[in-house]
Design an enzyme around this catalytic site. Structure first.
Site, PDB file in Angstrom:
ATOM      1  N   GLY A   1      25.551 -52.885  24.014  1.00 42.41           N
ATOM      2  CA  GLY A   1      26.567 -52.129  23.440  1.00 42.41           C
ATOM      3  C   GLY A   1      26.718 -50.692  22.996  1.00 42.41           C
ATOM      4  O   GLY A   1      27.565 -50.322  22.547  1.00 42.41           O
TER       5      GLY A   1
ATOM      6  N   SER B   1      28.415 -44.836  19.028  1.00 40.67           N
ATOM      7  CA  SER B   1      27.983 -46.365  18.983  1.00 40.67           C
ATOM      8  C   SER B   1      27.146 -46.677  17.933  1.00 40.67           C
ATOM      9  O   SER B   1      25.958 -46.221  17.644  1.00 40.67           O
ATOM     10  CB  SER B   1      27.713 -46.871  20.390  1.00 40.67           C
ATOM     11  N   ILE B   2      27.522 -47.855  17.219  1.00 42.92           N
ATOM     12  CA  ILE B   2      26.481 -48.503  16.345  1.00 42.92           C
ATOM     13  C   ILE B   2      25.405 -48.895  17.012  1.00 42.92           C
ATOM     14  O   ILE B   2      24.066 -48.634  16.484  1.00 42.92           O
ATOM     15  CB  ILE B   2      27.276 -49.601  15.607  1.00 42.92           C
TER      16      ILE B   2
ATOM     17  N   LYS C   1      37.257 -61.831  15.624  1.00 43.67           N
ATOM     18  CA  LYS C   1      36.086 -61.721  14.729  1.00 43.67           C
ATOM     19  C   LYS C   1      35.994 -63.200  13.838  1.00 43.67           C
ATOM     20  O   LYS C   1      34.635 -63.499  13.660  1.00 43.67           O
ATOM     21  CB  LYS C   1      36.370 -60.451  13.795  1.00 43.67           C
TER      22      LYS C   1
ATOM     23  N   TYR D   1      44.986 -54.515  13.086  1.00 41.12           N
ATOM     24  CA  TYR D   1      43.775 -54.885  13.938  1.00 41.12           C
ATOM     25  C   TYR D   1      44.117 -55.736  15.056  1.00 41.12           C
ATOM     26  O   TYR D   1      43.102 -56.071  15.646  1.00 41.12           O
ATOM     27  CB  TYR D   1      42.624 -55.457  12.695  1.00 41.12           C
TER      28      TYR D   1
ATOM     29  N   TYR E   1      34.192 -57.525  11.519  1.00 43.99           N
ATOM     30  CA  TYR E   1      34.773 -56.814  10.667  1.00 43.99           C
ATOM     31  C   TYR E   1      35.721 -57.671   9.559  1.00 43.99           C
ATOM     32  O   TYR E   1      35.987 -58.806  10.206  1.00 43.99           O
ATOM     33  CB  TYR E   1      35.826 -55.741  11.445  1.00 43.99           C
TER      34      TYR E   1
ATOM     35  N   ILE F   1      29.538 -55.669  20.806  1.00 42.86           N
ATOM     36  CA  ILE F   1      30.600 -55.843  21.761  1.00 42.86           C
ATOM     37  C   ILE F   1      31.890 -56.229  21.230  1.00 42.86           C
ATOM     38  O   ILE F   1      31.949 -57.095  20.492  1.00 42.86           O
ATOM     39  CB  ILE F   1      30.150 -56.933  22.892  1.00 42.86           C
TER      40      ILE F   1
HETATM   41  P1  NAI Z   1      31.757 -48.875  20.978  1.00 40.39           P
HETATM   42  O1  NAI Z   1      33.026 -48.855  21.591  1.00 40.39           O
HETATM   43  O2  NAI Z   1      30.772 -47.938  20.783  1.00 40.39           O
HETATM   44  O3  NAI Z   1      30.872 -50.257  21.357  1.00 40.39           O
HETATM   45  C1  NAI Z   1      31.584 -51.320  22.016  1.00 40.39           C
HETATM   46  C2  NAI Z   1      30.828 -51.773  23.263  1.00 40.39           C
HETATM   47  O4  NAI Z   1      31.284 -52.943  23.694  1.00 40.39           O
HETATM   48  C3  NAI Z   1      30.688 -50.893  24.319  1.00 40.39           C
HETATM   49  O5  NAI Z   1      29.497 -50.357  24.453  1.00 40.39           O
HETATM   50  C4  NAI Z   1      31.415 -51.474  25.318  1.00 40.39           C
HETATM   51  O6  NAI Z   1      30.844 -51.025  26.739  1.00 40.39           O
HETATM   52  C5  NAI Z   1      30.836 -52.809  25.220  1.00 40.39           C
HETATM   53  N1  NAI Z   1      31.574 -54.008  25.831  1.00 40.39           N
HETATM   54  C6  NAI Z   1      33.097 -54.158  26.050  1.00 40.39           C
HETATM   55  N2  NAI Z   1      33.345 -54.984  26.903  1.00 40.39           N
HETATM   56  C7  NAI Z   1      32.065 -55.417  27.449  1.00 40.39           C
HETATM   57  C8  NAI Z   1      31.553 -56.456  28.427  1.00 40.39           C
HETATM   58  N3  NAI Z   1      32.448 -57.348  29.106  1.00 40.39           N
HETATM   59  N4  NAI Z   1      30.068 -56.711  28.515  1.00 40.39           N
HETATM   60  C9  NAI Z   1      29.442 -56.019  27.746  1.00 40.39           C
HETATM   61  N5  NAI Z   1      29.656 -55.038  26.822  1.00 40.39           N
HETATM   62  C10 NAI Z   1      30.803 -54.590  26.760  1.00 40.39           C
HETATM   63  O7  NAI Z   1      32.320 -49.179  19.367  1.00 40.39           O
HETATM   64  P2  NAI Z   1      31.520 -49.681  18.061  1.00 40.39           P
HETATM   65  O8  NAI Z   1      32.208 -49.450  16.955  1.00 40.39           O
HETATM   66  O9  NAI Z   1      30.111 -49.177  18.118  1.00 40.39           O
HETATM   67  O10 NAI Z   1      31.487 -51.266  18.291  1.00 40.39           O
HETATM   68  C11 NAI Z   1      30.117 -52.275  18.199  1.00 40.39           C
HETATM   69  C12 NAI Z   1      30.657 -53.403  17.480  1.00 40.39           C
HETATM   70  O11 NAI Z   1      30.892 -53.075  16.074  1.00 40.39           O
HETATM   71  C13 NAI Z   1      31.896 -54.264  18.053  1.00 40.39           C
HETATM   72  O12 NAI Z   1      31.829 -55.833  17.901  1.00 40.39           O
HETATM   73  C14 NAI Z   1      33.013 -53.854  16.913  1.00 40.39           C
HETATM   74  O13 NAI Z   1      33.963 -54.632  16.822  1.00 40.39           O
HETATM   75  C15 NAI Z   1      32.176 -53.837  15.693  1.00 40.39           C
HETATM   76  N6  NAI Z   1      32.611 -52.891  14.716  1.00 40.39           N
HETATM   77  C16 NAI Z   1      33.158 -51.744  14.787  1.00 40.39           C
HETATM   78  C17 NAI Z   1      33.892 -51.229  13.734  1.00 40.39           C
HETATM   79  C18 NAI Z   1      34.262 -49.882  13.870  1.00 40.39           C
HETATM   80  O14 NAI Z   1      35.286 -49.447  12.868  1.00 40.39           O
HETATM   81  N7  NAI Z   1      33.988 -49.274  14.789  1.00 40.39           N
HETATM   82  C19 NAI Z   1      33.883 -51.756  12.275  1.00 40.39           C
HETATM   83  C20 NAI Z   1      33.217 -53.227  12.173  1.00 40.39           C
HETATM   84  C21 NAI Z   1      32.783 -53.805  13.435  1.00 40.39           C
END
Ligand code: NAI
EC number: 1.3.1.9
Length: 270
Positions: free
Chosen positions: A14, A20-21, A166, A159, A149, A94
């Protein structure tokens, strides 16, 4: 740095760009002495800067769509070859909702979109663990973490169906975590993170209002992506061996608040 992950091998899903986290987790894991493979969906390889991250952390990249059992099989096999043994830690970072992307209101979901969203955001976690478990690819006392989340427990109207995804993800962590713990001594947890300005985060309607509200409600303020990475590292380390089946809030205290002075001020008439 503390060498908390010295000698440990992992797979990090991810990391799309430097916000990205997962990107921050990769940087911190590298600093703590881990070796790992980076993976993302083939399409994300073209969009993001994952190659820079790989160069910086001395890691290899293996593309995998996290909904494809074939891709995941290949990922786990190749990771063990590259890393020279079984895996100690896995990050599932993801999330994706087609209903959100296409601007469908929650009360008017398109169910093809709903299905795709839960497959990517929740069932992919089951698939990853299925392969790790059945291939016996994890070392004892290994650690698997997924990011989630608080909309899984409480209503955040914008959301959308990610709230349901989630809830599903967190349930899979508990259900699979039982078998993984019982049979292979592997722990499985979810971290419930504050709103964070990333590509996925900013996809949520009204994100700016959302993030400043959470900031004002939380006694410690919102947790950043880097702070989330630090917490994740602790869960990959040997210092948290008996923590499993948990949904762990990493949110500056937000989840236990009713109201804060800073929020009340906005609603109090002079
Ligand atoms: P991000 O957009 O940087 O990361 C999401 C990732 O999911 C991307 O790298 C994307 O390519 C990947 N992805 C999507 N479809 C995919 C697939 N079919 N196969 C493999 N990878 C796939 O955003 P972020 O925020 O770093 O998200 C990481 C996690 O953190 C997610 O689960 C998100 O829901 C969770 N999260 C994020 C929050 C926020 O406010 N940004 C808060 C709480 C949780």
């Amino acid at each position: 740095m503390y060498n908390l992950l010295k000698g440990k091998k992992g797979i990090i899903f991810g990391a799309l760009d430097e916000n990205s986290i997962a990107w921050k987790v990769a940087e911190r894991a590298h600093e703590e002495g881990a070796e790992f493979v980076l993976t993302n969906a083939p399409i994300a390889m073209r969009m993001g800067g994952i190659k820079d991250l790989a160069a910086k952390t001395g890691s290899e990249i293996i593309p995998a769509d996290a909904t494809s059992m074939d891709d995941l099989n290949n990922l786990v096999e190749k990771s063990m070859e590259i890393l020279g043994g079984k895996i100690d830690f896995v990050l599932h970072s993801i999330g994706m909702s087609v209903n959100v992307r296409k601007g469908r209101h929650y009360t008017d979901s398109k169910y093809d979109f709903t299905t795709k969203g839960w497959d990517v955001s929740a069932v992919s976690f089951h698939k990853v663990m299925n392969i790790l478990y059945n291939k016996q690819a994890m070392n004892e006392w290994g650690s698997v973490v997924a990011l989630t989340y608080m909309a899984a427990q409480r209503v955040f109207p914008d959301y959308n169906d990610m709230a349901d995804n989630k809830a599903y993800l967190e349930s899979i962590a508990r259900s699979f975590g039982y078998f993984f713990g019982r049979d292979h001594k592997v722990r499985v947890n979810t971290i419930s993170q504050s709103p964070t300005p990333t590509t996925a985060g900013q996809g949520v309607k009204g994100f700016d209002g959302f993030i400043s509200y959470a900031e004002k409600m939380s006694p410690l303020g919102n947790a950043t992506a880097l702070e989330c990475a630090d917490y994740t590292i602790s869960l990959f380390s040997d210092l948290t061996k008996k923590v499993t089946l948990q949904n762990l809030f990493h949110d500056g205290g937000f989840s236990n608040m009713g109201v804060s002075d800073a929020v009340m001020e906005r609603f109090t008439e002079e």
